[in-house]
Scaffold this active site. Sequence first.
Site, PDB file in Angstrom:
ATOM      1  N   GLU A 175      36.694  42.120  36.987  1.00 52.52           N
ATOM      2  CA  GLU A 175      35.704  42.365  38.116  1.00 52.52           C
ATOM      3  C   GLU A 175      35.974  43.686  38.660  1.00 52.52           C
ATOM      4  OE1 GLU A 175      36.541  38.954  40.658  1.00 52.52           O
ATOM      5  OE2 GLU A 175      35.216  37.960  39.555  1.00 52.52           O
ATOM      6  N   GLU A 367      33.832  33.960  33.211  1.00 48.75           N
ATOM      7  CA  GLU A 367      34.196  33.080  34.276  1.00 48.75           C
ATOM      8  C   GLU A 367      33.195  32.305  34.738  1.00 48.75           C
ATOM      9  OE1 GLU A 367      36.672  34.569  37.478  1.00 48.75           O
ATOM     10  OE2 GLU A 367      37.695  36.091  36.146  1.00 48.75           O
TER      11      GLU A 367
HETATM   12  C1  BGP Z   1      37.384  35.683  40.319  1.00 51.77           C
HETATM   13  C2  BGP Z   1      38.746  36.018  39.991  1.00 51.77           C
HETATM   14  C3  BGP Z   1      39.711  34.973  39.425  1.00 51.77           C
HETATM   15  C4  BGP Z   1      39.267  33.788  40.080  1.00 51.77           C
HETATM   16  C5  BGP Z   1      38.167  33.580  40.479  1.00 51.77           C
HETATM   17  C6  BGP Z   1      37.864  32.336  41.299  1.00 51.77           C
HETATM   18  O1  BGP Z   1      36.816  36.544  41.575  1.00 51.77           O
HETATM   19  O2  BGP Z   1      38.228  36.783  38.647  1.00 51.77           O
HETATM   20  O3  BGP Z   1      40.880  35.600  39.481  1.00 51.77           O
HETATM   21  O4  BGP Z   1      40.426  33.488  40.878  1.00 51.77           O
HETATM   22  O5  BGP Z   1      37.506  34.429  40.737  1.00 51.77           O
HETATM   23  O6  BGP Z   1      37.960  32.623  42.656  1.00 51.77           O
HETATM   24  P1  BGP Z   1      39.129  31.994  43.527  1.00 51.77           P
HETATM   25  O7  BGP Z   1      40.346  31.882  43.073  1.00 51.77           O
HETATM   26  O8  BGP Z   1      39.056  32.731  44.933  1.00 51.77           O
HETATM   27  O9  BGP Z   1      38.413  30.518  43.962  1.00 51.77           O
END
Ligand code: BGP
Length: 479
Positions: A175, A367
């Site tokens: 990201e 993701e």
């Molecule tokens: C993205 C990241 C991840 C992950 C995901 C979910 O932004 O790349 O590392 O954690 O989001 O977010 P969160 O864990 O805040 O729910």
Amino acid sequence: MTATTPAFPDGFLWGGATAANQVEGAYNEGGKGLSVQDVMPGGIVRPRTQEPTPDNLKLEAIDFYHRYKEDIALFAEMGFKVFRFSIAWSRIFPLGDEEQPNEEGLAFYDRVLDELERYGIEPLVTISHYETPLHLARTYDGWADRRMVGFFERYARTLFERYGRRVRYWLTFNEINSVLHEPFMSGGINTPKEELSEQDLYQAVHHELVASAAATRIAHEIDPGIQVGCMILAIPFYPLTPDPRDVWAAKQAERDNYAFGDVHVRGAYPGYFLRKLAEKGVELEVTEADRALLAEHTVDFVSFSYYMSSCETVSQERESGGGNLMGGVVNPTLKVSEWGWAIDPLGLRTILNDYWDRWGKPLFIVENGLGAKDVLVAGPDGPTVKDGYRIDYMNDHLVQVREAIADGVQVLGYTSWGCIDLVSASTAQMSKRYGFIYVDRHDDGTGTLERYRKRSFYWYRDLIASNGATLVERTGAQD
Ligand code: BGP
């Protein structure tokens, strides 16, 4: 399925994704140095600490460091074709600026790769996923300093030389556009956000982009078959109303994200981005060598995370929306998750089409998923979670992926986020669960770390086995 029902291509890479700092634990074992995550017990919602503190769940996380064999066996049971994980930079270079890597750290990932190979699971490796060595943050102010490019090049070269024959797909920065919003977590920039000048922030962006191109060059020199991708936090922004000014506001918000892909794919800064910097009074230090590197070493594919969409408006009466690191305005037509993230399956089809139309590069959804509170209940084969809500979320998103493929978009694969429960990045909670596999660990740090298959585990297994044919078109899925 009828002859006209769109389908997933043969060889579609189904799997799941994690990041080292959110699963491994063992924060001070095997010669590992500290990373920025080790002083972020509350994710981005609480201040960081001077030293690691016992309330930081990431220090132990879900103990993947010791349980990777068991976990990979569970991924294999679901039929994963690919597993996305990140390498903890501070396992390989504990401080980040050493000349020589830490062999014990390298050997750990050899063992992970051995295990994946055993099951025929393709690795997809993120080189830097929110886990910059803390020493680099404190000594150099992270990516604000150009010397980071050299440290990253050495780190990336070490990885390509060691694992390049075994790992085909690589991502440079997780990201990458998130550095604009979370400079410490994403860019290792120690200066508090409120004190960070835009000059330094955008210079850090430039350094990361140069480092990403440099890593791509090194990978291709070592083996032209290695596929290097960028990774973007994707959020489609919709105009809140048909007012053309809202349409333009939404476009501007999207361009903050597009700019990163434009440089990675097209090899140069787009005009709209340069104009924005000029208006801010930012003068980037860009050398001729930088320009050549960006132009000559563009990515092989584009990957992205997708959880939600958002809206933009010029109206002063804005209802700010929560969400994945960047806010926007609440979309009144969409439901939200328990953490306030708008649920928008069609937005994924939109992003896939937009990115394909814009860049014409193969896309990888690395993701996607639903963070939710799960309840462990007794099941016929032991404890389980009846997570129909997660199945619905993923089903509806994957239906849209299938539609995008039918639109002609080239999609390499799909790795759902947090395929095994892990520590949240934004809130550092365990209770924000994404997995097909429940991990018995809780926000207060208690739990046995036992793993249990959720209902979604079996659903995903059947989905992969059918190459997506078990998806269902649910009425009102977008409502
Ligand atoms: C993205 C990241 C991840 C992950 C995901 C979910 O932004 O790349 O590392 O954690 O989001 O977010 P969160 O864990 O805040 O729910």
